[in-house]
Design an enzyme around this catalytic site. Structure first.
Site, PDB file in Angstrom:
ATOM      1  N   ASP A 176      37.764 -10.154  18.101  1.00 56.49           N
ATOM      2  CA  ASP A 176      38.790 -11.202  18.148  1.00 56.49           C
ATOM      3  C   ASP A 176      39.690 -11.145  16.915  1.00 56.49           C
ATOM      4  OD1 ASP A 176      38.118 -12.194  20.653  1.00 56.49           O
ATOM      5  OD2 ASP A 176      36.559 -13.489  19.837  1.00 56.49           O
ATOM      6  N   SER A 227      36.672 -10.172  25.268  1.00 51.43           N
ATOM      7  CA  SER A 227      36.540  -9.388  24.029  1.00 51.43           C
ATOM      8  C   SER A 227      35.469  -8.307  24.197  1.00 51.43           C
ATOM      9  CB  SER A 227      36.218 -10.290  22.844  1.00 51.43           C
ATOM     10  OG  SER A 227      34.973 -10.924  23.024  1.00 51.43           O
ATOM     11  N   HIS A 228      34.580  -8.453  25.184  1.00 49.98           N
ATOM     12  CA  HIS A 228      33.566  -7.424  25.429  1.00 49.98           C
ATOM     13  C   HIS A 228      33.651  -6.894  26.863  1.00 49.98           C
ATOM     14  CE1 HIS A 228      32.333  -9.023  21.634  1.00 49.98           C
ATOM     15  NE2 HIS A 228      31.668  -7.911  21.455  1.00 49.98           N
TER      16      HIS A 228
HETATM   17  P1  NDP Z   1      32.247 -18.083  21.283  1.00 52.66           P
HETATM   18  O1  NDP Z   1      32.386 -18.778  19.974  1.00 52.66           O
HETATM   19  O2  NDP Z   1      33.445 -17.890  22.110  1.00 52.66           O
HETATM   20  O3  NDP Z   1      31.192 -18.852  22.187  1.00 52.66           O
HETATM   21  C1  NDP Z   1      29.885 -19.026  21.731  1.00 52.66           C
HETATM   22  C2  NDP Z   1      29.073 -19.869  22.699  1.00 52.66           C
HETATM   23  O4  NDP Z   1      29.502 -21.224  22.611  1.00 52.66           O
HETATM   24  C3  NDP Z   1      29.232 -19.471  24.153  1.00 52.66           C
HETATM   25  O5  NDP Z   1      27.996 -19.598  24.785  1.00 52.66           O
HETATM   26  C4  NDP Z   1      30.257 -20.467  24.678  1.00 52.66           C
HETATM   27  O6  NDP Z   1      30.101 -20.734  26.073  1.00 52.66           O
HETATM   28  C5  NDP Z   1      29.922 -21.697  23.883  1.00 52.66           C
HETATM   29  N1  NDP Z   1      31.082 -22.539  23.633  1.00 52.66           N
HETATM   30  C6  NDP Z   1      32.312 -22.157  23.238  1.00 52.66           C
HETATM   31  N2  NDP Z   1      33.111 -23.223  23.076  1.00 52.66           N
HETATM   32  C7  NDP Z   1      32.358 -24.308  23.383  1.00 52.66           C
HETATM   33  C8  NDP Z   1      32.603 -25.726  23.411  1.00 52.66           C
HETATM   34  N3  NDP Z   1      33.787 -26.228  23.091  1.00 52.66           N
HETATM   35  N4  NDP Z   1      31.607 -26.528  23.794  1.00 52.66           N
HETATM   36  C9  NDP Z   1      30.387 -26.047  24.124  1.00 52.66           C
HETATM   37  N5  NDP Z   1      30.089 -24.721  24.113  1.00 52.66           N
HETATM   38  C10 NDP Z   1      31.057 -23.865  23.745  1.00 52.66           C
HETATM   39  O7  NDP Z   1      31.506 -16.663  21.083  1.00 52.66           O
HETATM   40  P2  NDP Z   1      31.543 -15.632  19.862  1.00 52.66           P
HETATM   41  O8  NDP Z   1      32.961 -15.421  19.469  1.00 52.66           O
HETATM   42  O9  NDP Z   1      30.608 -16.070  18.811  1.00 52.66           O
HETATM   43  O10 NDP Z   1      30.986 -14.309  20.573  1.00 52.66           O
HETATM   44  C11 NDP Z   1      31.725 -13.704  21.628  1.00 52.66           C
HETATM   45  C12 NDP Z   1      30.950 -12.595  22.273  1.00 52.66           C
HETATM   46  O11 NDP Z   1      30.885 -11.487  21.400  1.00 52.66           O
HETATM   47  C13 NDP Z   1      29.507 -12.900  22.665  1.00 52.66           C
HETATM   48  O12 NDP Z   1      29.338 -12.548  24.021  1.00 52.66           O
HETATM   49  C14 NDP Z   1      28.669 -11.988  21.777  1.00 52.66           C
HETATM   50  O13 NDP Z   1      27.473 -11.500  22.382  1.00 52.66           O
HETATM   51  C15 NDP Z   1      29.618 -10.854  21.552  1.00 52.66           C
HETATM   52  N6  NDP Z   1      29.278 -10.098  20.350  1.00 52.66           N
HETATM   53  C16 NDP Z   1      28.662  -8.884  20.501  1.00 52.66           C
HETATM   54  C17 NDP Z   1      28.304  -8.148  19.390  1.00 52.66           C
HETATM   55  C18 NDP Z   1      27.574  -6.854  19.539  1.00 52.66           C
HETATM   56  O14 NDP Z   1      27.249  -6.248  18.525  1.00 52.66           O
HETATM   57  N7  NDP Z   1      27.284  -6.391  20.720  1.00 52.66           N
HETATM   58  C19 NDP Z   1      28.619  -8.607  18.030  1.00 52.66           C
HETATM   59  C20 NDP Z   1      29.219  -9.909  17.995  1.00 52.66           C
HETATM   60  C21 NDP Z   1      29.556 -10.625  19.120  1.00 52.66           C
HETATM   61  P3  NDP Z   1      31.034 -19.983  27.180  1.00 52.66           P
HETATM   62  O15 NDP Z   1      30.397 -18.646  27.410  1.00 52.66           O
HETATM   63  O16 NDP Z   1      30.979 -20.844  28.360  1.00 52.66           O
HETATM   64  O17 NDP Z   1      32.399 -19.878  26.573  1.00 52.66           O
END
Ligand code: NDP
Length: 336
Positions: free
Chosen positions: A186, A45-46
């Site tokens: 997303d 997504s990024h």
């Molecule tokens: P997710 O909900 O996909 O994941 C959040 C965190 O939880 C990650 O570290 C992920 O690890 C971990 N995780 C996910 N599933 C599990 C699980 N079942 N058990 C344990 N840990 C888990 O992320 P978001 O959708 O909240 O965010 C996605 C991306 O978007 C991020 O990189 C964020 O920085 C980016 N973003 C950027 C913005 C900006 O302004 N620049 C604004 C909003 C979001 P893993 O990495 O291993 O999946």
């Protein structure tokens, strides 16, 4: 269909496209590396999918493609950087060494970035510090697309928070999460695919809970994760990123006068801690983190945050797989 490429091929191609659009070589190098790494790590997504946003936002004139960040050493543990209306990652790269020197000397140091933009995955902003043995926390606010609990209109950005700590064995422990139910990108993906999201992902334009991506995107808003608890994290991020550094709150950011703008001009705050100052006499923090992760696995936690990203990185190494259509469109942009 996927095309198998080297990281260098992808970074070079992205750089070419970004430079053509008006980014300086130095800025394009950082943004291209950032996008390609996120893509390779499975944070799609990024990843490369965001290139159109990078292009639209510079063409709109809203962002400076050749920023010259200026750092002010405002206190022994505090560095303030004006990003010159460029991307925060460029400002962070310019200040990272000074920040680590301060953290080493003082035990803790804050980097407050203002007048900056962020379109990327936040974990890349903290991982670099944990690889050098520090604990790091990064916070970013953005544009209002998230409603507060029981609210009927957006106030918060999706406001991600990324945390990294060194591990004794292997790469740092990193988690990186938006404070909304999901990243805005997303929701757009789901709308394009005609997919419904879980109930209560957001609200429609009347404030009713919904799982329709179209309702969220057209006059509605995302909700915070975990109701009022996630909302308080979003609140803290607004205060630490915008209030603290002299930047706009997410609800103050407006693109109304800049058609095409896709990035919010806000702030980013990074806190870096030297764990050696915490306990010089016992096991290292890296060892303690290993013990904690061991306990989680023993208790049955199937997936440790960051596992998916590390597995993707280790599986692909120096290679990256890109959708054929996306690669073709990047190639034609570079050749145009
Ligand atoms: P997710 O909900 O996909 O994941 C959040 C965190 O939880 C990650 O570290 C992920 O690890 C971990 N995780 C996910 N599933 C599990 C699980 N079942 N058990 C344990 N840990 C888990 O992320 P978001 O959708 O909240 O965010 C996605 C991306 O978007 C991020 O990189 C964020 O920085 C980016 N973003 C950027 C913005 C900006 O302004 N620049 C604004 C909003 C979001 P893993 O990495 O291993 O999946």
């Amino acid at each position: 269909m996927l095309v198998d490429l080297t990281m260098k091929q992808v970074v070079d191609m992205l750089k070419k496209v970004l430079v053509k659009a008006g980014y300086s070589e130095a800025c394009a190098e950082i943004l291209a590396g950032n996008c390609a790494t996120a893509h390779r790590d499975g944070s799609e997504s990024h990843g490369l999918f965001r290139v159109n946003d990078y292009l639209a936002t510079i063409r709109s004139g809203y962002v400076n493609g050749d920023p010259k960040p200026t750092a002010l050493d405002v206190a022994p543990g505090f560095l303030r950087v004006d990003a010159d209306n460029g991307f925060a990652q460029v400002a962070i790269a310019s200040a990272a060494e000074a920040l680590m020197r301060k953290a080493k000397k003082n035990g803790i140091a804050v980097l407050a970035v203002r007048n900056s933009h962020h379109l990327g995955a936040l974990y890349l902003d903290v991982e670099r510090f944990a690889e050098q043995g520090f604990v790091a926390l990064a916070l970013v606010n953005s544009i209002a697309v998230v409603a507060p609990p029981s609210g009927k209109s957006p106030v918060y950005g999706t406001n991600p928070l990324a945390f990294a700590a060194p591990r004794a064995k292997g790469p740092p422990l990193v988690f990186d999460q938006a404070s909304s139910t999901m990243a805005h990108g997303d929701v757009q993906v789901a709308a394009r695919q005609g997919r419904l999201l879980p109930d209560n992902t957001g609200i429609d334009n009347k404030g009713n809970p919904t799982g329709s991506p179209h309702a969220i995107l057209n006059g509605g808003a995302l909700s915070t994760f975990g109701g009022h608890k996630g909302a308080s994290i979003a609140l803290m991020i607004e205060i630490l990123c915008a209030g603290l550094v002299g930047a706009d709150f997410s609800y103050e950011v407006s693109w109304a006068e800049t058609p095409g703008a896709r990035t919010a001009r806000t702030g980013e705050t990074i806190i870096v801690i030297d764990p050696r100052k915490g306990a010089e006499d016992g096991p290292s923090l890296g060892q303690r983190v290993e013990e904690l992760i061991g306990a989680l696995i023993t208790a049955g936690q199937a997936r440790i945050p960051g596992d998916r990203r590390i597995q993707s990185r280790e599986a692909l190494g120096n290679r990256i797989q890109v959708e054929k259509d996306l690669w073709q469109s990047l190639s034609s942009l570079a050749a145009a």
